[in-house]
Design a protein around this motif. Structure first.
Motif, mmCIF file in Angstrom:
data_model
loop_
_atom_site.group_PDB
_atom_site.id
_atom_site.type_symbol
_atom_site.label_atom_id
_atom_site.label_comp_id
_atom_site.label_asym_id
_atom_site.label_seq_id
_atom_site.Cartn_x
_atom_site.Cartn_y
_atom_site.Cartn_z
ATOM 1 N N ALA A 181 1.051 6.195 4.059
ATOM 2 C CA ALA A 181 1.929 6.925 3.131
ATOM 3 C C ALA A 181 1.381 8.323 2.851
ATOM 4 C CB ALA A 181 2.086 6.143 1.830
ATOM 5 N N LEU A 182 0.066 8.432 2.695
ATOM 6 C CA LEU A 182 -0.527 9.746 2.464
ATOM 7 C C LEU A 182 -0.343 10.651 3.676
ATOM 8 C CD1 LEU A 182 -3.860 8.853 0.624
ATOM 9 C CD2 LEU A 182 -1.865 10.032 -0.323
ATOM 10 N N LEU A 197 2.401 6.282 -7.296
ATOM 11 C CA LEU A 197 1.542 7.336 -7.847
ATOM 12 C C LEU A 197 2.206 8.703 -7.719
ATOM 13 C CD1 LEU A 197 -1.954 6.171 -6.544
ATOM 14 C CD2 LEU A 197 -1.119 6.118 -8.898
ATOM 15 N N LEU A 198 2.840 8.954 -6.589
ATOM 16 C CA LEU A 198 3.545 10.221 -6.393
ATOM 17 C C LEU A 198 4.729 10.342 -7.355
ATOM 18 C CD1 LEU A 198 3.676 12.832 -4.757
ATOM 19 C CD2 LEU A 198 4.987 11.604 -3.035
ATOM 20 N N ALA A 229 -1.460 2.471 2.415
ATOM 21 C CA ALA A 229 -1.659 3.613 1.513
ATOM 22 C C ALA A 229 -2.013 4.865 2.316
ATOM 23 C CB ALA A 229 -2.751 3.294 0.500
ATOM 24 N N GLY A 230 -2.881 4.721 3.294
ATOM 25 C CA GLY A 230 -3.248 5.858 4.145
ATOM 26 C C GLY A 230 -2.066 6.357 4.958
ATOM 27 N N THR A 250 1.221 4.010 -3.207
ATOM 28 C CA THR A 250 1.053 5.455 -3.039
ATOM 29 C C THR A 250 2.285 6.199 -3.522
ATOM 30 O OG1 THR A 250 -0.413 5.073 -1.162
ATOM 31 C CG2 THR A 250 0.557 7.265 -1.347
ATOM 32 N N PHE A 251 3.468 5.705 -3.157
ATOM 33 C CA PHE A 251 4.705 6.328 -3.622
ATOM 34 C C PHE A 251 4.846 6.225 -5.140
ATOM 35 C CE2 PHE A 251 7.403 6.164 0.523
ATOM 36 C CZ PHE A 251 6.668 7.215 1.025
ATOM 37 N N GLY A 268 0.819 -1.213 0.000
ATOM 38 C CA GLY A 268 0.000 0.000 0.000
ATOM 39 C C GLY A 268 0.850 1.259 0.000
ATOM 40 N N VAL A 269 1.922 1.255 0.806
ATOM 41 C CA VAL A 269 2.839 2.394 0.836
ATOM 42 C C VAL A 269 3.506 2.562 -0.526
ATOM 43 C CG1 VAL A 269 5.038 3.222 1.794
ATOM 44 C CG2 VAL A 269 3.294 2.317 3.317
ATOM 45 N N ALA A 295 3.206 11.844 3.860
ATOM 46 C CA ALA A 295 3.735 12.500 2.657
ATOM 47 C C ALA A 295 4.311 13.882 2.957
ATOM 48 C CB ALA A 295 2.652 12.594 1.586
#
Length: 168
Positions: free
Chosen positions: A79-80, A15-16, A76-77, A12-13, A8-9, A83
């Motif tokens: 990581a957000l 996507l960033l 994922a949350g 997210t990374f 999940g992390v 961020a």
């Protein structure tokens, strides 16, 4: 489940990183404008927690919270939420990787992603094992732990303000 949180992390990374490549590093580096606001909010909320006046926010988690997918969403949350702290470093790594030959860029990003994944998986597993085996002992000190968490928020907010106002 720890691996799912790490995935999940990494998602997210990824996507960033894609946004960095697509939009450009200089555009995304302007997100540091929010660091001052985040620092102030951390200090304010930390003071509320330390003083025992923080609002009690209880959010019921969905039933899948213990599922593999739920841990992926948690990662994922996480990581957000992080961020604001890690984005400048991560964006710098991605920007540097873009300027390197393809093989070197892939290696650089793989080392960064692997390190993040291992740390996230290890932390998730250690937290789960620690909570299960020490839940009663930890709960006996819940008030003290909340005040310590509030103090950590205050220190993090001061650090965030220092970075945004003095360093950047």
């Amino acid at each position: 489940r720890g691996i799912a949180a790490a995935v999940g992390v990494l998602a997210t990374f990824a996507l960033l990183a894609g946004a960095t490549v697509r939009i450009g590093y200089s555009t995304l580096s302007n997100i540091t404008v929010f660091e001052t606001l985040v620092g102030g909010l951390l200090i304010a909320f930390g003071l509320l927690v330390v003083s025992g006046r923080a609002p009690s926010i209880s959010v019921p988690l969905p039933e899948r919270r213990s599922s593999v997918f739920g841990f992926g969403v948690f990662g994922a949350g996480y990581a957000l939420a992080g961020a604001g702290c890690v984005a400048p470093v991560f964006l710098s790594v991605v920007a540097r990787a873009i300027a390197l030959p393809s093989e070197t860029a892939v290696l650089l990003l793989a080392v960064y992603a692997g390190t993040v994944a291992v740390l996230m998986a290890a932390t998730t597993v250690a937290t789960g094992v620690g909570l299960v085996s020490n839940a009663n002992r930890v709960m006996n000190h819940a008030g003290l732990l909340k005040r310590i968490a509030g103090a950590v928020m205050i220190v993090a907010g001061i650090g965030q303000l220092y970075l945004s106002l003095v360093v950047y």
